[in-house]
Design an enzyme around this catalytic site. Structure first.
Site, PDB file in Angstrom:
ATOM      1  N   HIS A  98       0.859  -1.196   0.000  1.00 50.34           N
ATOM      2  CA  HIS A  98       0.000   0.000   0.000  1.00 50.34           C
ATOM      3  C   HIS A  98       0.890   1.240   0.000  1.00 50.34           C
ATOM      4  CE1 HIS A  98      -2.869   3.051   1.101  1.00 50.34           C
ATOM      5  NE2 HIS A  98      -3.834   2.198   0.791  1.00 50.34           N
ATOM      6  N   GLU A 170      -4.138   0.961  -7.608  1.00 50.96           N
ATOM      7  CA  GLU A 170      -4.592   2.100  -6.815  1.00 50.96           C
ATOM      8  C   GLU A 170      -3.729   3.313  -7.168  1.00 50.96           C
ATOM      9  OE1 GLU A 170      -6.490   2.123  -2.730  1.00 50.96           O
ATOM     10  OE2 GLU A 170      -4.375   2.161  -2.247  1.00 50.96           O
TER      11      GLU A 170
END
Ligand code: PGA
Length: 262
Positions: A98, A170
């Protein structure tokens, strides 16, 4: 293709322990009357994993629990880090790579790959985040960045590993906590998803490409989710801030299910 829709809630560090349990319990209650028609994963902070796993252990509809990260070694003198061995009793899934974890620890794509392999060795399912930041986007570097990140990953994964991982595209600039520009165009997201599948096809074959599960993440909410999961090649979403509100998260699940076709 035989995969199911996948909706992942990443609670980040937004909720206290008490609030996490309240959100989990209220979501469990809301889900009682809903047919999921897909997989739902909740990723609380480490200390809350056991309690959230316990709450959903008796749920009518299956909700799995995941961690938000692990360290890239299994054990050792790493003060403050958390090993796969410490999340394994409760977590089925784990987010790795992430952008928020990468920026805190400066971790490289190679370390993300190490984490993926550790997770797979212990039977956990990695959700691997990749994507470009605002500067890279402005410099027209999205294709390069995503291709490079995928190539590093593929350098250390074989066919069988690849069928167990989930890739989450993302774009970092689209994450709600930093987003200053409009939401990404769903068609552009779909094109990048196609690029990711193409990089996989170059190394493997069509069968593995079709089985690859690919999510979109970044400012997903109940209003926009259908646009993203309605695009070809998008198998679900990674949801941050909206996942901390049970009714919003439920609506996301319901709207995603309506819009998604395998
Ligand atoms: P967001 O977060 O939905 O709040 O943009 C997504 C994420 O960072 O995983």
């Amino acid at each position: 293709m035989n995969q199911k829709l996948l909706v992942v809630g990443n609670w980040k560090m937004e909720l206290s322990h008490k609030a996490s349990l309240e959100v989990a319990k209220s979501l469990k209650k809301l889900l009682r009357d809903v047919k999921l028609g897909g997989e739902v994963v909740l990723c609380p902070s480490y200390p809350t994993l056991p309690a959230v796993a316990e709450i959903f252990s008796q749920a009518k509809e299956k909700v799995s629990v995941g961690a938000q990260n692990i360290y890239h070694e299994e054990r050792g003198a790493y003060t403050g880090q958390v090993s796969v061995l410490q999340i394994k009793p409760w977590a089925t899934w784990c987010i790795v790579g992430h952008s928020e974890s990468r920026s805190v620890s400066g971790e490289s794509d190679e370390q993300v790959l190490q984490k993926v392999n550790i997770l797979l060795r212990h039977g956990l399912r990695p959700i691997i985040c990749i994507g470009e930041n605002a500067e890279e986007r402005a410099a027209d570097q999205t294709v390069n960045k995503v291709t490079n990140q995928m190539e590093v990953l593929l350098s250390g994964l074989d066919r069988s590993s690849l069928s167990k991982v989930v890739i989450c595209y993302e774009p970092i600039w689209a994450i709600s906590s930093v987003r200053t520009s409009p939401m990404p165009d769903p068609q552009e997201i779909s094109q990048t998803a196609m690029l990711i599948r193409k990089v996989v096809a170059n190394k493997f074959d069509r069968e593995i490409v079709e089985r690859l599960r690919l999510l979109y993440g970044g400012s997903v909410n109940a209003q926009n989710v259908a646009q993203y999961v309605g695009e070809p090649g998008i198998d679900g979403v990674l949801v941050g801030s909206a996942a901390t509100h049970p009714r919003d998260f439920l609506e996301i699940i319901v709207n995603a299910r309506r819009a998604w076709s395998p």
